[in-house]
Write a protein that holds these residues in place. Structure first.
Motif, PDB file in Angstrom:
ATOM      1  N   MET A 280       4.268 -20.787  -6.805  1.00  0.00           N
ATOM      2  CA  MET A 280       2.900 -20.411  -7.153  1.00  0.00           C
ATOM      3  C   MET A 280       2.507 -20.956  -8.513  1.00  0.00           C
ATOM      4  SD  MET A 280       2.108 -16.444  -6.148  1.00  0.00           S
ATOM      5  CE  MET A 280       0.987 -16.375  -7.546  1.00  0.00           C
ATOM      6  N   CYS A 281       3.368 -20.727  -9.485  1.00  0.00           N
ATOM      7  CA  CYS A 281       3.089 -21.189 -10.849  1.00  0.00           C
ATOM      8  C   CYS A 281       2.985 -22.711 -10.902  1.00  0.00           C
ATOM      9  CB  CYS A 281       4.170 -20.687 -11.808  1.00  0.00           C
ATOM     10  SG  CYS A 281       4.119 -18.905 -12.101  1.00  0.00           S
ATOM     11  N   GLN A 282       3.855 -23.385 -10.160  1.00  0.00           N
ATOM     12  CA  GLN A 282       3.802 -24.843 -10.115  1.00  0.00           C
ATOM     13  C   GLN A 282       2.470 -25.319  -9.532  1.00  0.00           C
ATOM     14  OE1 GLN A 282       7.289 -25.880  -7.855  1.00  0.00           O
ATOM     15  NE2 GLN A 282       8.702 -25.343  -9.516  1.00  0.00           N
ATOM     16  N   GLU A 283       2.025 -24.657  -8.477  1.00  0.00           N
ATOM     17  CA  GLU A 283       0.763 -25.021  -7.829  1.00  0.00           C
ATOM     18  C   GLU A 283      -0.413 -24.843  -8.780  1.00  0.00           C
ATOM     19  OE1 GLU A 283      -0.271 -25.953  -4.633  1.00  0.00           O
ATOM     20  OE2 GLU A 283       1.790 -26.417  -4.042  1.00  0.00           O
ATOM     21  N   MET A 284      -0.348 -23.784  -9.584  1.00  0.00           N
ATOM     22  CA  MET A 284      -1.448 -23.493 -10.510  1.00  0.00           C
ATOM     23  C   MET A 284      -1.272 -24.191 -11.856  1.00  0.00           C
ATOM     24  SD  MET A 284      -2.326 -19.466  -9.776  1.00  0.00           S
ATOM     25  CE  MET A 284      -0.653 -18.843 -10.045  1.00  0.00           C
ATOM     26  N   GLN A 285      -0.140 -24.868 -12.015  1.00  0.00           N
ATOM     27  CA  GLN A 285       0.178 -25.584 -13.249  1.00  0.00           C
ATOM     28  C   GLN A 285       0.147 -24.661 -14.469  1.00  0.00           C
ATOM     29  OE1 GLN A 285      -2.577 -28.939 -13.265  1.00  0.00           O
ATOM     30  NE2 GLN A 285      -1.193 -30.136 -11.991  1.00  0.00           N
ATOM     31  N   ILE A 286       0.812 -23.523 -14.308  1.00  0.00           N
ATOM     32  CA  ILE A 286       0.976 -22.587 -15.415  1.00  0.00           C
ATOM     33  C   ILE A 286       2.456 -22.208 -15.499  1.00  0.00           C
ATOM     34  CG2 ILE A 286      -1.359 -21.646 -15.216  1.00  0.00           C
ATOM     35  CD1 ILE A 286      -0.169 -19.198 -13.833  1.00  0.00           C
ATOM     36  N   SER A 287       2.874 -21.732 -16.650  1.00  0.00           N
ATOM     37  CA  SER A 287       4.254 -21.277 -16.797  1.00  0.00           C
ATOM     38  C   SER A 287       4.327 -19.801 -16.406  1.00  0.00           C
ATOM     39  CB  SER A 287       4.733 -21.467 -18.234  1.00  0.00           C
ATOM     40  OG  SER A 287       3.962 -20.687 -19.126  1.00  0.00           O
ATOM     41  N   PRO A 288       5.475 -19.336 -15.891  1.00  0.00           N
ATOM     42  CA  PRO A 288       5.598 -17.934 -15.461  1.00  0.00           C
ATOM     43  C   PRO A 288       5.143 -16.903 -16.489  1.00  0.00           C
ATOM     44  CG  PRO A 288       7.461 -19.179 -14.661  1.00  0.00           C
ATOM     45  CD  PRO A 288       6.674 -20.106 -15.556  1.00  0.00           C
ATOM     46  N   PRO A 289       5.465 -17.049 -17.790  1.00  0.00           N
ATOM     47  CA  PRO A 289       5.007 -16.045 -18.748  1.00  0.00           C
ATOM     48  C   PRO A 289       3.488 -15.957 -18.882  1.00  0.00           C
ATOM     49  CG  PRO A 289       6.856 -17.286 -19.647  1.00  0.00           C
ATOM     50  CD  PRO A 289       6.401 -18.014 -18.418  1.00  0.00           C
ATOM     51  N   ASP A 290       2.768 -16.965 -18.371  1.00  0.00           N
ATOM     52  CA  ASP A 290       1.312 -16.955 -18.439  1.00  0.00           C
ATOM     53  C   ASP A 290       0.676 -16.250 -17.242  1.00  0.00           C
ATOM     54  OD1 ASP A 290       1.271 -18.356 -20.837  1.00  0.00           O
ATOM     55  OD2 ASP A 290       1.367 -20.300 -19.805  1.00  0.00           O
ATOM     56  N   LEU A 291       1.503 -15.747 -16.332  1.00  0.00           N
ATOM     57  CA  LEU A 291       0.996 -15.062 -15.141  1.00  0.00           C
ATOM     58  C   LEU A 291       1.272 -13.565 -15.225  1.00  0.00           C
ATOM     59  CD1 LEU A 291      -0.203 -15.157 -12.237  1.00  0.00           C
ATOM     60  CD2 LEU A 291       2.139 -15.518 -11.406  1.00  0.00           C
ATOM     61  N   ILE A 292       0.275 -12.782 -14.848  1.00  0.00           N
ATOM     62  CA  ILE A 292       0.424 -11.336 -14.701  1.00  0.00           C
ATOM     63  C   ILE A 292       0.333 -11.029 -13.203  1.00  0.00           C
ATOM     64  CG2 ILE A 292      -0.526  -9.066 -15.261  1.00  0.00           C
ATOM     65  CD1 ILE A 292      -1.902 -10.415 -17.680  1.00  0.00           C
ATOM     66  N   HIS A 293       1.279 -10.264 -12.695  1.00  0.00           N
ATOM     67  CA  HIS A 293       1.263  -9.933 -11.270  1.00  0.00           C
ATOM     68  C   HIS A 293       1.315  -8.426 -11.086  1.00  0.00           C
ATOM     69  CE1 HIS A 293       1.934 -10.223  -6.960  1.00  0.00           C
ATOM     70  NE2 HIS A 293       2.935  -9.379  -7.085  1.00  0.00           N
ATOM     71  N   ILE A 294       0.673  -7.960 -10.015  1.00  0.00           N
ATOM     72  CA  ILE A 294       0.752  -6.546  -9.679  1.00  0.00           C
ATOM     73  C   ILE A 294       0.880  -6.359  -8.170  1.00  0.00           C
ATOM     74  CG2 ILE A 294      -1.779  -6.294  -9.641  1.00  0.00           C
ATOM     75  CD1 ILE A 294      -1.163  -3.319 -10.649  1.00  0.00           C
ATOM     76  N   GLY A 295       1.731  -5.408  -7.771  1.00  0.00           N
ATOM     77  CA  GLY A 295       1.902  -5.101  -6.359  1.00  0.00           C
ATOM     78  C   GLY A 295       2.655  -3.805  -6.187  1.00  0.00           C
ATOM     79  N   ASP A 296       2.687  -3.324  -4.953  1.00  0.00           N
ATOM     80  CA  ASP A 296       3.251  -1.995  -4.692  1.00  0.00           C
ATOM     81  C   ASP A 296       4.682  -2.008  -4.182  1.00  0.00           C
ATOM     82  OD1 ASP A 296       2.342  -3.097  -2.164  1.00  0.00           O
ATOM     83  OD2 ASP A 296       2.692  -1.101  -1.319  1.00  0.00           O
ATOM     84  N   ASN A 297       5.282  -3.191  -4.056  1.00  0.00           N
ATOM     85  CA  ASN A 297       6.675  -3.268  -3.614  1.00  0.00           C
ATOM     86  C   ASN A 297       7.545  -3.507  -4.843  1.00  0.00           C
ATOM     87  OD1 ASN A 297       9.241  -4.637  -2.715  1.00  0.00           O
ATOM     88  ND2 ASN A 297       8.357  -4.217  -0.703  1.00  0.00           N
ATOM     89  N   TYR A 298       8.419  -2.556  -5.145  1.00  0.00           N
ATOM     90  CA  TYR A 298       9.184  -2.605  -6.397  1.00  0.00           C
ATOM     91  C   TYR A 298      10.048  -3.860  -6.502  1.00  0.00           C
ATOM     92  CZ  TYR A 298      11.980  -0.982 -10.349  1.00  0.00           C
ATOM     93  OH  TYR A 298      12.594  -0.866 -11.578  1.00  0.00           O
ATOM     94  N   GLU A 299      10.683  -4.246  -5.412  1.00  0.00           N
ATOM     95  CA  GLU A 299      11.547  -5.427  -5.444  1.00  0.00           C
ATOM     96  C   GLU A 299      10.739  -6.720  -5.405  1.00  0.00           C
ATOM     97  OE1 GLU A 299      14.592  -5.276  -2.508  1.00  0.00           O
ATOM     98  OE2 GLU A 299      15.527  -3.477  -3.330  1.00  0.00           O
ATOM     99  N   ALA A 300       9.823  -6.817  -4.447  1.00  0.00           N
ATOM    100  CA  ALA A 300       9.103  -8.073  -4.228  1.00  0.00           C
ATOM    101  C   ALA A 300       8.000  -8.330  -5.252  1.00  0.00           C
ATOM    102  CB  ALA A 300       8.499  -8.091  -2.827  1.00  0.00           C
TER     103      ALA A 300
END
Length: 214
Positions: A154-174
């Motif tokens: 995902m980060c590669q597709e958006m041309q951003i580094s992982p620390p520049d992404l904020i993610h939220i979801g309801d599955n603790y592992e995934a």
């Protein structure tokens, strides 16, 4: 300066999960019962056994089109998905949170579901207008679950580094542990107090999440 990016899980985060249940455990058994002249309950038991034979670690398990052809049903995936489109339901704080965040962040969807399922869910309430990109681990990358490799791509597709992404979801592992493995600022959406946590990165609704990152 570009806006920071936020990715949202879909089921259990933006939309309630009942839609999936209607497809897999109501519509498919109903078609099976009609085709073979048996009761709905008996059909549902047989359907579950067929699902189990394939198993959740097989990509076919997640393909509605595969199951329709496997059982020989004379109906298309699109017809079934649209039949239950009215069952798609948002959590009440979703639109206010998205309206708030779209002003300051670039929003994307990061789901394990196939694009065919995602499309139906985003069509209702015109949700797709909020998101710049839609990522499906299944359709885009052939991945059954959202693991760290999914977030890396995902980060590669958006041309951003992982620390520049904020993610939220309801599955603790995934949605929490996996993205954090590569440095993504992940938040765990705990709608049912699963972890009874007061950690900064655990929130209980999307408005709480929005207030923390703005």
């Amino acid at each position: 300066m570009s806006k920071p990016t936020v990715s949202f899980d879909l089921d259990g985060t933006l939309v309630r999960p009942e839609y999936n249940e209607f497809i897999w455990f109501r519509e498919i058994p109903s078609l099976y019962a009609e085709k073979f002249g048996i009761s709905f309950d008996e059909a549902r038991q047989k359907i579950r056994k067929e699902y189990e034979k394939v198993g959740e670690n097989d990509i076919r398990w997640y393909s509605l089109d595969y199951w329709l052809k496997y059982f020989g049903f004379k109906v298309t995936e699109k017809e079934i998905l649209e039949k239950y489109a009215d069952k798609v339901e948002l959590y009440p704080e979703v639109i206010p949170a998205l309206e708030l965040l779209r002003k300051t962040h670039t929003l994307v969807v990061a789901s394990a579901m196939s694009h065919s399922f995602i499309k139906v869910k985003l069509k209702k309430y015109h949700l797709s207008s909020y998101f710049k990109r839609i990522f499906s681990s299944l359709s885009d990358f052939g991945m059954i679950k959202k693991r760290k490799q999914f977030y890396q791509k995902m980060c590669q597709e958006m041309q951003i580094s992982p620390p520049d992404l904020i993610h939220i979801g309801d599955n603790y592992e995934a949605d929490y542990l996996a993205p954090r493995e590569i440095g993504i600022k992940a938040f765990f959406l705990d709608r049912v107090n699963y972890r009874d946590s007061t950690d900064f990165y655990t929130v209980h609704n999307l408005e709480e999440f929005a207030r923390k990152i703005i």
